[in-house]
Design a protein around this motif. Structure first.
Motif, PDB file in Angstrom:
ATOM      1  N   THR A   5     -31.592  -5.816  11.141  1.00 13.31           N
ATOM      2  CA  THR A   5     -30.648  -4.732  11.424  1.00 13.31           C
ATOM      3  C   THR A   5     -29.387  -5.289  12.064  1.00 13.31           C
ATOM      4  OG1 THR A   5     -32.456  -3.153  11.721  1.00 13.31           O
ATOM      5  CG2 THR A   5     -30.334  -2.580  12.706  1.00 13.31           C
ATOM      6  N   GLY A   6     -28.225  -4.772  11.665  1.00 20.69           N
ATOM      7  CA  GLY A   6     -26.952  -5.267  12.163  1.00 20.69           C
ATOM      8  C   GLY A   6     -26.702  -4.936  13.628  1.00 20.69           C
ATOM      9  N   ALA A   7     -25.729  -5.621  14.206  1.00 19.35           N
ATOM     10  CA  ALA A   7     -25.365  -5.417  15.606  1.00 19.35           C
ATOM     11  C   ALA A   7     -24.798  -4.017  15.818  1.00 19.35           C
ATOM     12  CB  ALA A   7     -24.340  -6.460  16.029  1.00 19.35           C
ATOM     13  N   GLU A   8     -24.811  -3.561  17.071  1.00 21.32           N
ATOM     14  CA  GLU A   8     -24.208  -2.269  17.382  1.00 21.32           C
ATOM     15  C   GLU A   8     -22.756  -2.257  16.934  1.00 21.32           C
ATOM     16  OE1 GLU A   8     -22.504  -1.983  21.782  1.00 21.32           O
ATOM     17  OE2 GLU A   8     -24.631  -2.500  21.817  1.00 21.32           O
ATOM     18  N   VAL A   9     -22.259  -1.084  16.604  1.00 19.13           N
ATOM     19  CA  VAL A   9     -20.915  -0.965  16.055  1.00 19.13           C
ATOM     20  C   VAL A   9     -19.954  -0.407  17.097  1.00 19.13           C
ATOM     21  CG1 VAL A   9     -21.742  -0.701  13.693  1.00 19.13           C
ATOM     22  CG2 VAL A   9     -21.441   1.332  15.115  1.00 19.13           C
ATOM     23  N   TRP A  10     -18.662  -0.597  16.855  1.00 16.01           N
ATOM     24  CA  TRP A  10     -17.637  -0.136  17.788  1.00 16.01           C
ATOM     25  C   TRP A  10     -17.552   1.381  17.823  1.00 16.01           C
ATOM     26  CZ3 TRP A  10     -15.063  -1.976  21.705  1.00 16.01           C
ATOM     27  CH2 TRP A  10     -13.926  -1.304  22.171  1.00 16.01           C
ATOM     28  N   GLY A  11     -17.813   2.037  16.704  1.00 19.04           N
ATOM     29  CA  GLY A  11     -17.745   3.499  16.643  1.00 19.04           C
ATOM     30  C   GLY A  11     -18.963   4.156  17.243  1.00 19.04           C
ATOM     31  N   ASN A  12     -19.189   5.411  16.853  1.00 19.48           N
ATOM     32  CA  ASN A  12     -20.236   6.214  17.506  1.00 19.48           C
ATOM     33  C   ASN A  12     -21.512   6.350  16.680  1.00 19.48           C
ATOM     34  OD1 ASN A  12     -19.703   8.093  15.507  1.00 19.48           O
ATOM     35  ND2 ASN A  12     -18.540   9.466  16.825  1.00 19.48           N
TER      36      ASN A  12
END
Length: 276
Positions: A5-12
């Protein structure tokens, strides 16, 4: 389970670990052949692997509102597709918010549910991680400066198959004064997938028609200023179809599904499939 799973994102769109586990529990309760109490004990036999710092287990300071209402639906899609349970449903909660400085209105709009082995998808319903109902037209029009111009099923939008996906809906709102309009939606670029030969359901579409007739595609996520006389049009996504509608497939599916009905769980349905 969610390795890679990818890293947390800048958006919500980050989903707290609790939301990820809630989506997983929901899927497990759907797939077992008997009633299961809704508590953490459901996951005792399950090893859950969610990388810390990922979009499904972000840091404490990450924005998460979209994770609750959109990413949770993606988790459900992943799990149900992995087990080949049913075709994709509307895939989001079709969130719409309206307002000014001193008031706000928030609604979620239904879509189509995916078909499965032995059933057609339902039309105009909330699915999976959605547990809301839309405001009655009479109440919305009385309390807020808007007119519900149309609210109906998108006939024929569900994916075709041995069993057809449910239809999405069309909803049109005319604004009686200026306000901010925000949409937070999914399945506007990619169609809800079909399964085992079934067709995909129709993708969603968010439009803003200005009072002078000009039509603007808002995309899946945005916030814009609307003015008196403008009209917002939402076409929500439909459900995917399941299976090929050929005589051979119909006979095979009917045989497998008859065994499934006698046993009553997705696990046993999969076993029946393998024996055909």
């Amino acid at each position: 389970m969610f390795n890679g799973t990818g890293a947390e994102v800048w958006g919500n769109l980050n989903a707290p670990r609790a939301i990820t586990l809630s989506a997983l529990i929901y899927c497990l309760r759907c797939m077992v052949g008997h009633d299961v109490p809704l508590n953490q004990g459901c996951l005792t036999p399950v090893q859950v692997i969610v990388p810390p710092g990922s979009i499904l287990d972000p840091s404490e300071t990450a924005a998460v509102v979209g994770g609750n209402v959109l990413t949770s639906q993606r988790v459900v899609d992943v799990v149900l597709k992995a087990f080949q349970v049913c075709a994709a449903s509307t895939g989001c909660m079709n969130n719409l918010t309206l307002g000014e400085e001193d008031w706000g209105y928030y609604e979620t709009v239904a879509g189509g549910s995916g078909a499965g082995p032995g059933w057609h998808g339902a039309s105009g319903v909330h699915t999976h991680m959605t547990n809301t109902r839309i405001t009655d037209v009479e109440i919305a029009e009385r309390r807020y400066p808007l007119i519900v111009r149309a609210f109906s099923l998108r006939s024929g939008s569900g994916g075709r198959g041995r069993w057809n996906g449910g239809d999405g809906v069309t909803r049109e709102l005319i604004f009686r004064r200026s306000m901010q309009v925000s949409v937070l939606t999914e399945r506007r670029a990619f169609q809800p997938y079909g399964m085992n030969g079934g067709e995909a359901g129709a993708r969603g579409l968010n439009l803003l028609q200005r009072a002078d007739g000009r039509i603007i595609n808002l995309g899946g996520k945005t916030s814009v200023k609307a003015f008196a006389g403008d009209k917002y049009i939402m076409n929500s996504p439909a459900g995917g179809g399941y299976g090929l509608p050929t005589d051979e497939d119909i006979n095979k599916e009917d045989k497998v599904y008859s065994e499934f009905l006698q046993r009553g769980s997705v696990y046993e349905y999969k076993s029946a499939q393998e024996s055909v």
